[in-house]
Design an enzyme around this catalytic site. Structure first.
Site, mmCIF file in Angstrom:
data_model
loop_
_atom_site.group_PDB
_atom_site.id
_atom_site.type_symbol
_atom_site.label_atom_id
_atom_site.label_comp_id
_atom_site.label_asym_id
_atom_site.label_seq_id
_atom_site.Cartn_x
_atom_site.Cartn_y
_atom_site.Cartn_z
ATOM 1 N N ARG A 17 0.815 -1.219 0.000
ATOM 2 C CA ARG A 17 0.000 0.000 0.000
ATOM 3 C C ARG A 17 0.848 1.269 0.000
ATOM 4 O O ARG A 17 0.354 2.352 -0.292
ATOM 5 C CB ARG A 17 -0.941 -0.016 1.206
ATOM 6 C CG ARG A 17 -2.022 -1.098 1.092
ATOM 7 C CD ARG A 17 -2.730 -1.312 2.416
ATOM 8 N NE ARG A 17 -3.424 -0.116 2.866
ATOM 9 C CZ ARG A 17 -3.977 0.019 4.070
ATOM 10 N NH1 ARG A 17 -3.878 -0.984 4.938
ATOM 11 N NH2 ARG A 17 -4.599 1.120 4.401
ATOM 12 N N ASN A 372 35.347 27.359 -5.215
ATOM 13 C CA ASN A 372 36.040 26.207 -4.637
ATOM 14 C C ASN A 372 36.145 25.002 -5.569
ATOM 15 O O ASN A 372 36.841 24.047 -5.243
ATOM 16 C CB ASN A 372 35.325 25.766 -3.356
ATOM 17 C CG ASN A 372 33.852 25.428 -3.585
ATOM 18 O OD1 ASN A 372 33.185 26.074 -4.391
ATOM 19 N ND2 ASN A 372 33.347 24.445 -2.882
ATOM 20 N N ARG A 426 40.748 44.180 -10.133
ATOM 21 C CA ARG A 426 39.655 44.497 -11.044
ATOM 22 C C ARG A 426 40.181 45.477 -12.091
ATOM 23 O O ARG A 426 41.213 46.141 -11.894
ATOM 24 C CB ARG A 426 38.475 45.120 -10.286
ATOM 25 C CG ARG A 426 38.827 46.392 -9.543
ATOM 26 C CD ARG A 426 37.648 46.912 -8.729
ATOM 27 N NE ARG A 426 37.999 48.172 -8.079
ATOM 28 C CZ ARG A 426 37.822 48.433 -6.799
ATOM 29 N NH1 ARG A 426 37.313 47.498 -6.009
ATOM 30 N NH2 ARG A 426 38.129 49.621 -6.302
#
Length: 456
Positions: A17, A372, A426
């Site tokens: 069931r 990572n 940057r």
């Protein structure tokens, strides 16, 4: 001398069931398999050994039943399904090893409490030969009735076979039976199958024992303890009961929950005193939260160790291997994995920190990520004590940011940064006066051409 007790746990059902590809007893409540709940309750009640009657997924069921258990589990296979009496008799060899008490439990009834089992075993110690756990049902329809006379149990009558007077009884059979170990095999072998289904019913043991002059009693347990699982709907109902019990116990121990019904705990969740949990928080396995910590709303924790007075969320996800120090913070929409975050360190906004070690009082700016994974391997990022990582930075592991170092906002850091150094990685900004207006004109012209071509 302490009494010896064997638990025979029936776990060989096919679970038709449930409509599942795995054994019913491997489904979980509180992130622990049903079968493990049962064996742990038995061990907590003083059972010294478990005989596990298995069928489908026998090896997996045995492993789940014995995981983290300090008592031995012996599997015995039931290849044919001939009723509960037949199932228990499959453990004949283990029973014959010699125990004062034998208690029969069901692998799909995970809410059985050690207190209820202890009460049954105590009745055996006080002289009863057979002890049946029963419960009072608001609607006893369908349940077997416990028929008593002069304080003793005389029979367990199935609903279909009960008289009208017997059907009026609300004291129902919970299925858990404890009986004399020395008498066990003889009683089980005496059970017959002269019934409509041709099965061997364990409940017949009461009348067999009475004929032999043995004392049978029934004791009452909470109805919840007896809840069994046959369908996914019943599994959900059992989960609700288990969660309510776990939350209640946590709050009695000094944990505050604003909306307890929306907090979901695991079987091994550890919560310290004065922990505050806001609504809609999910604790997976392996979470420990130290005293005074705050878990804000909509957080998901799994395999994480949260230090005292730490603050989590809202909307934070702590994945396995996360370790937060005292007064550390992991803020909104942040994710951590296998990360050691030191005392007082802050990962406050929209950041991902994985495979990392962050020192005390470091500050991780909004949108920072530790890069990572290189497609095949994971690499470590180390951030020193007191370091400051500017917003929207990417730290490409393996890399180390030294103690007290600064990383400028928007940097992509690919090399180590020494202690107390400033790293800016940057492109230099260029400003071209008037260029924006000309750019808008060009974009508008392209849009007009596209519109004209669509209408030709």
């Amino acid at each position: 001398m302490a009494r010896t007790c064997l638990a025979v746990v029936l776990a060989a059902g096919d679970a038709t069931r449930m409509k599942s590809s795995k054994s019913k007893v491997l489904h979980t409540v509180g992130n622990l398999p049903l079968i493990a709940h049962v064996t742990r309750a038995a061990a907590a009640a003083g059972v010294g050994k478990v005989a596990l009657v298995v069928g489908r997924d026998a090896e997996l069921v045995t492993d789940a039943a014995g995981a983290g258990l300090d008592v031995p589990v012996t599997p015995v296979e039931q290849t044919e399904r001939k009723g509960t009496g037949h199932a228990v008799l499959m453990a004949r060899d283990v029973i014959s090893e010699g125990f004062d008490d034998v208690v029969v439990l069901y692998g799909d009834a995970p809410l059985i409490s050690p207190d209820s089992l202890t009460a049954a075993i105590d009745q055996r110690a006080q002289g009863a030969d057979v002890v049946v756990l029963g419960f009072r049902a608001a609607d006893p329809t369908g349940y077997g009735r416990l028929i008593e006379k002069d304080g003793e149990l005389v029979a367990i009558r199935e609903h279909k076979e009960a008289s009208e007077d017997e059907r009026a009884i609300d004291f129902c059979n919970g299925g858990v039976i404890t009986f004399s170990g020395p008498e066990a095999v003889s009683l089980l072998e005496a059970i017959g199958n002269a019934n409509a289904k041709g099965e061997y019913y364990l409940t017949d043991i009461v009348e067999i024992a009475r004929v032999r002059g043995l004392k049978c009693v029934a004791i009452e347990a909470p109805e919840e303890d007896m809840m069994g699982c046959n369908t996914r709907a019943e599994l959900a109902e059992i989960e609700q009961v288990w969660q309510a019990r776990a939350r209640h116990a946590a709050m009695l121990s000094g944990v505050s929950m604003i909306d307890p019904a929306s907090v979901f705990l695991s079987f091994d969740t550890q919560l310290g005193n004065d922990v505050l949990i806001e609504p809609n928080v999910w604790f997976g396995p392996g979470v420990r939260v130290g005293a005074g910590a705050v878990i804000h709303a909509f957080c998901h924790l799994e395999g994480a160790d949260v230090g005292p007075s730490a603050v989590i969320g809202p909307f934070a996800r702590l994945r396995p291997g996360t370790e937060l120090g005292e007064k550390a913070k992991v803020g909104n929409f942040c994710e951590t994995k296998k990360a050691k975050i030191g005392d007082g360190a802050k990962v406050n906004h929209l950041s991902y920190v994985g495979d990392a070690v962050i020192g005390k009082a470091a500050n991780i700016g909004a949108g920072t990520i530790t890069c990572n994974y290189d497609g095949q391997n994971k690499h470590l990022t180390e951030i020193g004590a007191g370091a400051f990582i500017g917003s929207n930075s990417s730290l490409v592991a393996p890399v180390r940011i030294g103690d007290g170092a600064f990383v400028g906002s928007g940097s992509v850091v690919t090399m180590d940064v020494p202690d107390d150094a400033l790293a800016i990685a940057r492109a230099r900004q260029e400003t071209k006066p008037g260029r924006a207006a000309r750019l808008r004109e060009k974009i508008a012209a392209i849009k007009a051409l596209k519109s004209a071509s669509r209408h030709q």
